[in-house]
Design a protein around this motif. Structure first.
Motif, short mmCIF file in Angstrom:
data_model
loop_
_atom_site.label_atom_id
_atom_site.label_comp_id
_atom_site.label_asym_id
_atom_site.label_seq_id
_atom_site.Cartn_x
_atom_site.Cartn_y
_atom_site.Cartn_z
N GLY A 94 26.17 -8.87 16.67
CA GLY A 94 26.78 -8.17 15.53
C GLY A 94 25.80 -8.10 14.38
O GLY A 94 24.65 -8.56 14.47
N ILE A 95 26.25 -7.53 13.27
CA ILE A 95 25.38 -7.36 12.10
C ILE A 95 24.91 -8.71 11.56
O ILE A 95 23.72 -8.91 11.32
CB ILE A 95 26.12 -6.55 11.01
CG1 ILE A 95 26.36 -5.12 11.48
CG2 ILE A 95 25.31 -6.55 9.72
CD1 ILE A 95 27.17 -4.28 10.51
N GLU B 29 21.07 -10.15 11.42
CA GLU B 29 20.42 -10.40 10.14
C GLU B 29 19.93 -11.84 10.03
O GLU B 29 18.94 -12.12 9.35
CB GLU B 29 21.38 -10.06 9.00
CG GLU B 29 21.62 -8.56 8.88
CD GLU B 29 22.45 -8.18 7.66
OE1 GLU B 29 23.03 -9.10 7.04
OE2 GLU B 29 22.51 -6.97 7.34
N SER C 60 24.72 -1.25 17.98
CA SER C 60 25.63 -1.04 16.84
C SER C 60 25.31 -1.93 15.64
O SER C 60 25.67 -1.59 14.52
CB SER C 60 27.08 -1.28 17.29
OG SER C 60 27.23 -2.59 17.79
N SER C 61 24.63 -3.04 15.85
CA SER C 61 24.36 -3.97 14.74
C SER C 61 23.14 -3.58 13.92
O SER C 61 22.89 -4.16 12.86
CB SER C 61 24.18 -5.39 15.29
OG SER C 61 23.10 -5.44 16.18
N HIS C 62 22.36 -2.59 14.37
CA HIS C 62 21.15 -2.25 13.63
C HIS C 62 20.72 -0.80 13.85
O HIS C 62 19.54 -0.52 14.01
CB HIS C 62 20.00 -3.19 14.04
CG HIS C 62 19.90 -3.42 15.52
ND1 HIS C 62 19.52 -2.44 16.42
CD2 HIS C 62 20.17 -4.52 16.26
CE1 HIS C 62 19.52 -2.94 17.64
NE2 HIS C 62 19.92 -4.20 17.58
N SER D 152 21.97 0.76 8.30
CA SER D 152 21.25 -0.43 8.75
C SER D 152 19.88 -0.52 8.09
O SER D 152 19.46 -1.60 7.66
CB SER D 152 21.10 -0.40 10.27
OG SER D 152 20.26 -1.44 10.72
N ARG E 269 20.32 -1.56 4.53
CA ARG E 269 20.74 -2.96 4.45
C ARG E 269 19.54 -3.89 4.66
O ARG E 269 19.36 -4.87 3.92
CB ARG E 269 21.81 -3.22 5.50
CG ARG E 269 22.49 -4.57 5.39
CD ARG E 269 23.77 -4.60 6.22
NE ARG E 269 23.52 -4.25 7.61
CZ ARG E 269 24.03 -3.17 8.20
NH1 ARG E 269 24.80 -2.34 7.52
NH2 ARG E 269 23.78 -2.92 9.49
#
Length: 218
Positions: free
Chosen positions: A139-140, A144, A170-172, A177, A180
């Motif tokens: 996940g995000i 991270e 989907s997380s990056h 993205s 972020r």
């Protein structure tokens, strides 16, 4: 015949009366002798990304040490990152026995399931160094944390540019993205692979070769 499975061929030869009875192994041997091997195949995929060549060229250029046709500098780094999900965490039910003279190490096959984990890895292409971590899921936030693990230490913390090669997970993926990541780490330059081109990501093979270590680490 090359499109039939062993089971289908077995059914065919018996129903036609070619043989009254035959084992799957014998049928396998017959096919091997005639160079017909329906159990062998190669996977392939249609390039779906209309900008495939352009995106792939950017990634291959970074591996070679170039960006926008200019050589990378001494303070530029290239990171190839990926996630290997659903790694089963297992524990041996009985202790393994070490090797002895004339006897290999013995590992009891029974194990206890300890759930599934995700292994996130970042491979420094220039320095041949891998950073990895286990997370309960991808996940995000987990991704991270991987970025922070790398970027908070030298030489990346004071680097001029750090190129992060990533797939379209989907997380990056997408502009959000990129915004972020660069809001936290201004020196990061995200570089996304073409769609369905994870094989261009060097981290994939590095993570696979380390899977045994990953299972133990998780």
């Amino acid at each position: 015949m090359s499109r039939l499975s062993i089971a289908e061929l077995h059914k065919e030869v018996t129903s036609r009366g070619i043989v009254a009875q035959v084992s799957g192994m014998t049928l396998w041997r017959w096919l091997s002798e005639d160079a017909i091997r329906p159990w062998r195949y190669r996977s392939w995929i249609f390039p779906r990304d209309p900008a495939f060549s352009e995106k792939a060229a950017r990634v291959l250029g970074l591996y070679e040490g170039f960006w926008d046709n200019q050589p990378l500098g001494p303070r530029d780094y290239v990171i190839s990152a990926d996630e290997k999900t659903s790694i089963q965490a297992r524990k041996r039910k009985y202790c393994s026995q070490g090797p002895k003279p004339q006897q290999a190490m013995r590992i009891e096959h029974e194990y206890e399931r300890k759930g599934a984990w995700a292994y996130l890895a970042a491979w420094d292409v220039k320095r041949a160094k891998i950073f990895g971590r286990c997370e309960s899921k991808s996940g995000i936030a987990p991704f991270e944390r991987l970025v922070r693990q790398v970027m908070s230490q030298e030489p990346y913390a004071s680097a001029k540019r750090v190129f992060w090669i990533m797939d379209n997970g989907s997380s990056h993926r997408g502009e959000r993205s990129i915004e972020r990541l660069q809001a936290q780490w201004p020196t990061i330059i995200p570089v996304h692979l073409p769609i369905h081109a994870s094989w261009l990501n060097q981290t994939v093979m590095r993570a696979i070769t380390k899977e045994g270590t990953v299972r133990a680490a998780c």
